[in-house]
Design an enzyme around this catalytic site. Structure first.
Site, PDB file in Angstrom:
ATOM      1  N   GLU A   1       0.841  -1.192   0.000  1.00 31.11           N
ATOM      2  CA  GLU A   1       0.000   0.000   0.000  1.00 31.11           C
ATOM      3  C   GLU A   1       0.880   1.246   0.000  1.00 31.11           C
ATOM      4  OE1 GLU A   1      -3.301   0.495  -0.398  1.00 31.11           O
ATOM      5  OE2 GLU A   1      -2.503   2.513  -0.506  1.00 31.11           O
TER       6      GLU A   1
ATOM      7  N   CYS B   1       5.727   4.679   9.211  1.00 30.47           N
ATOM      8  CA  CYS B   1       6.280   3.920   8.080  1.00 30.47           C
ATOM      9  C   CYS B   1       7.760   4.176   7.833  1.00 30.47           C
ATOM     10  CB  CYS B   1       5.486   4.230   6.820  1.00 30.47           C
ATOM     11  SG  CYS B   1       3.814   3.567   6.906  1.00 30.47           S
TER      12      CYS B   1
HETATM   13  N1  LIG Z   1      -0.190   3.938   8.006  1.00 30.11           N
HETATM   14  C1  LIG Z   1       0.247   4.129   6.769  1.00 30.11           C
HETATM   15  O1  LIG Z   1       0.298   5.237   6.242  1.00 30.11           O
HETATM   16  C2  LIG Z   1       0.702   2.946   5.950  1.00 30.11           C
HETATM   17  C3  LIG Z   1       0.886   3.111   4.573  1.00 30.11           C
HETATM   18  C4  LIG Z   1       1.289   2.024   3.827  1.00 30.11           C
HETATM   19  C5  LIG Z   1       1.523   0.805   4.442  1.00 30.11           C
HETATM   20  N2  LIG Z   1       1.368   0.672   5.787  1.00 30.11           N
HETATM   21  C6  LIG Z   1       1.592  -0.647   6.385  1.00 30.11           C
HETATM   22  O2  LIG Z   1       0.329  -1.265   6.622  1.00 30.11           O
HETATM   23  C7  LIG Z   1       0.378  -2.057   7.815  1.00 30.11           C
HETATM   24  C8  LIG Z   1      -0.678  -1.589   8.780  1.00 30.11           C
HETATM   25  O3  LIG Z   1      -0.387  -0.249   9.138  1.00 30.11           O
HETATM   26  P1  LIG Z   1      -1.427   0.664   9.927  1.00 30.11           P
HETATM   27  O4  LIG Z   1      -0.827   2.016  10.005  1.00 30.11           O
HETATM   28  O5  LIG Z   1      -2.782   0.494   9.336  1.00 30.11           O
HETATM   29  O6  LIG Z   1      -1.388  -0.048  11.363  1.00 30.11           O
HETATM   30  P2  LIG Z   1      -2.357   0.221  12.598  1.00 30.11           P
HETATM   31  O7  LIG Z   1      -1.551  -0.085  13.794  1.00 30.11           O
HETATM   32  O8  LIG Z   1      -3.019   1.540  12.449  1.00 30.11           O
HETATM   33  O9  LIG Z   1      -3.497  -0.908  12.428  1.00 30.11           O
HETATM   34  C9  LIG Z   1      -3.292  -2.265  12.598  1.00 30.11           C
HETATM   35  C10 LIG Z   1      -4.575  -2.892  13.174  1.00 30.11           C
HETATM   36  O10 LIG Z   1      -4.416  -4.319  13.230  1.00 30.11           O
HETATM   37  C11 LIG Z   1      -5.095  -4.769  14.390  1.00 30.11           C
HETATM   38  N3  LIG Z   1      -4.677  -6.124  14.738  1.00 30.11           N
HETATM   39  C12 LIG Z   1      -3.545  -6.532  15.360  1.00 30.11           C
HETATM   40  N4  LIG Z   1      -3.537  -7.875  15.460  1.00 30.11           N
HETATM   41  C13 LIG Z   1      -4.678  -8.330  14.900  1.00 30.11           C
HETATM   42  C14 LIG Z   1      -5.236  -9.628  14.702  1.00 30.11           C
HETATM   43  N5  LIG Z   1      -4.627 -10.717  15.101  1.00 30.11           N
HETATM   44  N6  LIG Z   1      -6.429  -9.698  14.084  1.00 30.11           N
HETATM   45  C15 LIG Z   1      -7.078  -8.592  13.664  1.00 30.11           C
HETATM   46  N7  LIG Z   1      -6.589  -7.345  13.821  1.00 30.11           N
HETATM   47  C16 LIG Z   1      -5.408  -7.217  14.433  1.00 30.11           C
HETATM   48  C17 LIG Z   1      -4.768  -3.713  15.425  1.00 30.11           C
HETATM   49  O11 LIG Z   1      -5.661  -3.763  16.520  1.00 30.11           O
HETATM   50  C18 LIG Z   1      -4.889  -2.436  14.593  1.00 30.11           C
HETATM   51  O12 LIG Z   1      -6.214  -1.935  14.632  1.00 30.11           O
HETATM   52  C19 LIG Z   1       1.805  -1.916   8.336  1.00 30.11           C
HETATM   53  O13 LIG Z   1       2.577  -2.964   7.834  1.00 30.11           O
HETATM   54  C20 LIG Z   1       2.269  -0.611   7.730  1.00 30.11           C
HETATM   55  O14 LIG Z   1       3.661  -0.565   7.580  1.00 30.11           O
HETATM   56  C21 LIG Z   1       0.933   1.717   6.550  1.00 30.11           C
END
Ligand SMILES: NC(=O)c1ccc[n+]([C@@H]2O[C@H](COP(=O)([O-])OP(=O)(O)OC[C@H]3O[C@@H](n4cnc5c(N)ncnc54)[C@H](O)[C@@H]3O)[C@@H](O)[C@H]2O)c1
Length: 485
Positions: free
Chosen positions: A157, A269
């Site tokens: 993403e 990130c």
């Molecule tokens: N935030 C960004 O801008 C962005 C952009 C591109 C990629 N990413 C990548 O995407 C991924 C997610 O990032 P994010 O910022 O959304 O993280 P986040 O921490 O905001 O969200 C992750 C969610 O996963 C949930 N979770 C944890 N364990 C779980 C399980 N076993 N079952 C169901 N849910 C569970 C958590 O409670 C949380 O709500 C990461 O790898 C990040 O590097 C993030």
């Protein structure tokens, strides 16, 4: 299509909501019961411009639902997105426990329910090369019956927090890593409506897709850091990094974006992804030296305003007791409430540890900051409180730090700010103001990589800024036009 999104954070919630907006049936899953309850009650758990309208429509039209039960979401799903955290482990590598834990659970459910049909499992999280293979192995480890078919796809993403909805709805490109024609066709069908204006869907193998995401973030972090180092040098030689930025940004080989100097990058990130790529290289016996430098420089850059603040306000022991410091901006960048690795937090920790009274304001990130400092408390004898507005934060302050470039900080009533401060001292960590304008408004002013006109110097005797009459005899406008007096 029927879609399950596992992990309902910044990526999962935005992705799930946008897929629902495009007419898909989406179930978002999270283990955080409070989060799921809040979402089920129709309230958003993050701030992201434009998300609310799609979110409300998705719920109202029954295309978007939330659950804590993975099986409920998995059973009807054609495509299952893993949007789970991949935080840094102790050694800097990406911690895959959440991704592999969910893969294991999916394997159990598919083994027990062979009639659920073909699924495409999608790694949406940012994960190191080889993760798609590990997810496949974790699912297969449950000894699936011969009728159970699934493929694992890497679909990194690229959304930017603060513009996540726009980025998700109109991605500049969609990267799909898979060796399965069936999965490629499904993903193509899913994303086609998002690239109607002709942006590409780029198909590649899993490992290349995984590497693409890290390469993108590492290059962007490097670009910012390079510019921060140029700014640090500009400070020393008397050049203006803003002119340099325009001078090089017009070169099409360089481009104008990510050239703004400041107090370092933060967020969930860049720091962790640069670290993880560095770690991957090391595991392969390769020392990716530039990445180590990017991380080191960025850590220093977050504190680049500390010495000048101490020079002006601290006592002989480096203490800031009795000093009030206003901080404008807590989020790691504007238009988000995300404060992970935010430079503002580094500065606040430093000032509070030295006894200062910090008064902070952010349009969206006060609650997330409260939660962060409740989990990881501030140390030291100073205090932190939150103000209701930028003006209230500045009132009575000995110094104002601009830590996030929210638009509303760009054009405040400077006279009002100046009048209300105890000492009219501004440290602009995001270069939101023009130095000459600040001198004229009566501030002692310092920014990043731009010369401070002499008139900005603070009078050591009276603590007042010196008169602004000594402005240079010509001015150079935003667009670089030279005006003689
Ligand atoms: N935030 C960004 O801008 C962005 C952009 C591109 C990629 N990413 C990548 O995407 C991924 C997610 O990032 P994010 O910022 O959304 O993280 P986040 O921490 O905001 O969200 C992750 C969610 O996963 C949930 N979770 C944890 N364990 C779980 C399980 N076993 N079952 C169901 N849910 C569970 C958590 O409670 C949380 O709500 C990461 O790898 C990040 O590097 C993030």
């Amino acid at each position: 299509m029927n879609i399950a999104v596992i992990g309902t954070g910044y990526v999962g919630l935005v992705g799930g909501t946008c897929f629902a907006e495009m007419g898909n049936q989406v179930t978002c899953v999270d283990i955080d019961v409070d989060k799921v309850t809040t979402l089920q009650n129709g309230r958003l758990t993050i701030y992201e411009p434009g998300l609310e309208v799609f979110f409300e429509r998705g719920i109202r039209e029954n295309r978007l639902t939330f659950t804590t039960d993975l099986a409920d979401a998995l059973e009807p799903a054609d495509v299952v997105f893993l949007a789970l955290p991949t935080p840094p482990a102790e050694d800097g590598s990406a911690d895959l426990q959440y991704v592999l834990g969910v893969a294991d659970h999916i394997g159990q459910l598919l083994a027990a329910n062979p009639h659920w049909g073909y699924k495409v499992l999608v790694d949406k999280s940012t994960v190191p090369v080889g993760t798609a293979a590990r997810v496949t192995a974790a699912v297969e480890a449950h000894g699936l019956a011969s009728g159970v078919h699934f493929d694992v796809v890497s679909n990194p993403e690229f959304l930017r927090e603060g513009a996540a909805v726009e980025d998700f709805m109109k991605p500049e490109r969609v990267v799909i890593g898979t060796s399965s024609p069936r999965a490629a066709e499904t993903m193509h069908r899913l994303y086609q409506p998002f690239v109607r204006s002709g942006n590409p869907i780029i198909l590649m193998d899993e490992a290349s897709a995984e590497m693409t995401k890290y390469a993108a973030n590492a290059l962007l972090a490097t670009k910012i850091t390079f510019m921060n180092e140029i700014a640090n040098l500009c400070d020393r030689v008397g050049a203006d990094v803003d002119h340099v930025r325009r001078g090089i940004g017009t070169d099409s080989r360089i481009g104008p974006k990510f050239l703004y100097a400041g107090i370092g990058f933060g967020g969930s990130c860049f720091p962790k992804d640069v670290q993880a790529l560095h770690r991957t290289a090391r595991e392969e016996g390769y020392e990716f030296r530039i990445l180590k430098s990017v991380l080191d420089v960025n850590e220093d850059q977050k504190k680049t305003l500390v010495p000048p603040v101490l020079d002006t306000l601290a006592d002989a022991r480096g203490r800031l007791d009795g000093r009030r410091i206003a901080v404008w901006g807590l989020a790691f960048k504007p238009h988000t409430d995300d404060v992970r690795e935010a430079p503002a937090h580094v500065l606040i920790r430093e000032f509070v540890s030295r006894g200062a009274e910090v008064v902070a304001f952010d349009p969206e990130a006060i609650e997330t900051t409260r939660a962060t400092f409740a989990r990881e408390p501030l140390a030291g004898t100073g205090t932190l409180r939150y103000a209701e507005s930028a003006y209230a934060a500045a009132s009575g302050a000995d110094a104002l730090i601009v830590a996030t470039e929210w638009p509303e900080f760009r054009r405040p009533d400077l006279g009002r700010v100046r009048e209300s401060m105890r000492t009219p001292l501004v440290f602009d960590g995001r270069n939101v103001f023009e130095p000459a304008q600040m001198v004229e408004a009566g501030f002692a002013y310092r920014s990043i990589g731009r010369p401070t006109p002499e008139a900005c110097t603070l009078d050591a005797e009276t603590s007042a800024p010196l008169a602004p009459e000594a402005l240079s005899s010509f001015t150079i406008s935003e667009t670089g036009v030279l005006t003689l007096p």
